[in-house]
Design an enzyme around this catalytic site. Structure first.
Site, PDB file in Angstrom:
ATOM      1  N   TYR A   1     -17.061   1.348   8.299  1.00  0.00           N
ATOM      2  CA  TYR A   1     -15.605   1.435   8.214  1.00  0.00           C
ATOM      3  C   TYR A   1     -15.028   2.040   9.491  1.00  0.00           C
ATOM      4  O   TYR A   1     -14.083   1.513  10.075  1.00  0.00           O
ATOM      5  CB  TYR A   1     -15.202   2.270   7.004  1.00  0.00           C
ATOM      6  CG  TYR A   1     -13.743   2.666   6.999  1.00  0.00           C
ATOM      7  CD1 TYR A   1     -12.758   1.744   6.648  1.00  0.00           C
ATOM      8  CD2 TYR A   1     -13.341   3.952   7.349  1.00  0.00           C
ATOM      9  CE1 TYR A   1     -11.415   2.099   6.659  1.00  0.00           C
ATOM     10  CE2 TYR A   1     -12.004   4.311   7.359  1.00  0.00           C
ATOM     11  CZ  TYR A   1     -11.046   3.392   7.012  1.00  0.00           C
ATOM     12  OH  TYR A   1      -9.727   3.743   7.024  1.00  0.00           O
TER      13      TYR A   1
ATOM     14  N   LYS B   1     -12.442   0.357  12.309  1.00  0.00           N
ATOM     15  CA  LYS B   1     -11.141   0.919  12.664  1.00  0.00           C
ATOM     16  C   LYS B   1     -11.049   1.180  14.164  1.00  0.00           C
ATOM     17  O   LYS B   1     -10.004   0.945  14.777  1.00  0.00           O
ATOM     18  CB  LYS B   1     -10.895   2.215  11.886  1.00  0.00           C
ATOM     19  CG  LYS B   1     -10.715   2.025  10.387  1.00  0.00           C
ATOM     20  CD  LYS B   1      -9.505   1.170  10.046  1.00  0.00           C
ATOM     21  CE  LYS B   1      -8.193   1.868  10.327  1.00  0.00           C
ATOM     22  NZ  LYS B   1      -7.036   1.033   9.902  1.00  0.00           N
TER      23      LYS B   1
ATOM     24  N   GLY C   1       0.806  -1.216   0.000  1.00  0.00           N
ATOM     25  CA  GLY C   1       0.000   0.000   0.000  1.00  0.00           C
ATOM     26  C   GLY C   1       0.837   1.263   0.000  1.00  0.00           C
ATOM     27  O   GLY C   1       2.073   1.228   0.010  1.00  0.00           O
TER      28      GLY C   1
END
Length: 285
Positions: free
Chosen positions: A123, A127, A10
């Protein structure tokens, strides 16, 4: 420092590799599966790093609304597995989190590490769960929230897209772009964040931190700076969040107070404009 980078393909993972060089063991999704404790255990025993950087994440914010279990498995259970295995071996863990853990409450000032989080999306909830697992299960942890990340890996085709690359692509296709102007953020250069993470990792000041470039912008202001610096004629039309429908809600305030980090490192990150200009210069070299 013998470091293992998880999520090495990434944007942030690539930036960490560039800084750590031969000292880093870089593992992408083909080499390690953080949803599998056995995969993590095998790699830790094989390479025996002193510290693990977890840059792996499920970052499809809108898609997470349709598959929250997938987001939770990667963003919450994955970090949990890493935390457990690192704790067993007395290793440090640097885990990357997000400004999306906020949004439920409103604030006129940047969020601090002491503020109560409140996600407004699947999301964001995944997290935040990952943060709690790492903080409760690994004593030698650095949990670092960031915002608006962009890096060169996306341009090379080895990482997910970022806002800068999206704006440049759309700016070359259209004369006018409608961009949200009521969400405050701080665009953050992946290289700058990676340097900061490496500096933090060699300390023993474990805990929760915020790390972004300095300053504030909206997404519209961010886009305007990109086009202005490159002298692109693309016009930005500023709109509200209600005019641009997304499946997942975004925080209206994503500014993060980084004073705690600056007190430890004595070296604040540069302004987001300066970091962006360097990124764009490197892109056109």
């Amino acid at each position: 420092m013998k470091a293992m980078i998880v999520g090495a393909d990434g944007q942030l993972g690539r930036a960490l590799q560039e800084i750590l060089g031969d000292d880093a063991i870089a593992l992408g999704s083909a080499e390690i599966d953080i949803t599998s404790p056995e995969s993590i255990s095998s790699q830790l025993d094989t390479f025996n790093p002193t510290i693990v950087f977890n840059a792996a994440a499920y970052n499809f914010v809108d898609q997470a609304e349709d598959e929250p279990e997938v987001a939770y498995r990667v963003n919450a259970l994955g970090p949990r597995n890493l935390a457990i295995e690192c704790q067993k071996r007395d290793k440090s863990l640097v885990h990357i989190s997000s400004d999306y853990v906020f949004g439920l409450q409103s604030s006129l000032t940047p969020w601090t590490e002491l503020d109560t989080p409140g996600p407004v999306s699947a999301y964001g909830m995944s997290k935040l769960s990952g943060e709690y697992f790492v903080r409760s299960l690994c004593s030698k942890h650095f949990v670092v929230r960031t915002c608006g990340l962009y890096g060169h890996a996306a341009r090379r085709g080895t990482g997910k897209g970022n806002f800068v690359e999206t704006m440049l692509r759309l700016g070359n296709e259209r004369e006018e772009l409608r961009i949200i102007d009521d969400q405050k953020c701080t665009p953050t250069n992946a290289h700058d964040l990676a340097v900061t993470l490496c500096d933090l990792a060699i300390t023993t000041s474990y805990g929760l931190y915020h790390a972004t470039n300095r300053g504030a912008a909206t997404w519209a202001r961010f886009a305007e700076e990109i086009f202005a610096y490159l002298r692109m004629p693309t016009k930005v039309v500023r709109i509200t969040s209600t005019e641009y429908h997304t499946k997942a809600r975004r925080p209206a305030m994503s500014l993060l107070n980084c004073y705690k980090l600056e007190a430890v490192l004595q070296n604040p990150l540069r302004t987001w404009e300066s970091a962006l200009h360097e990124y764009l210069d490197q892109r056109t070299d």
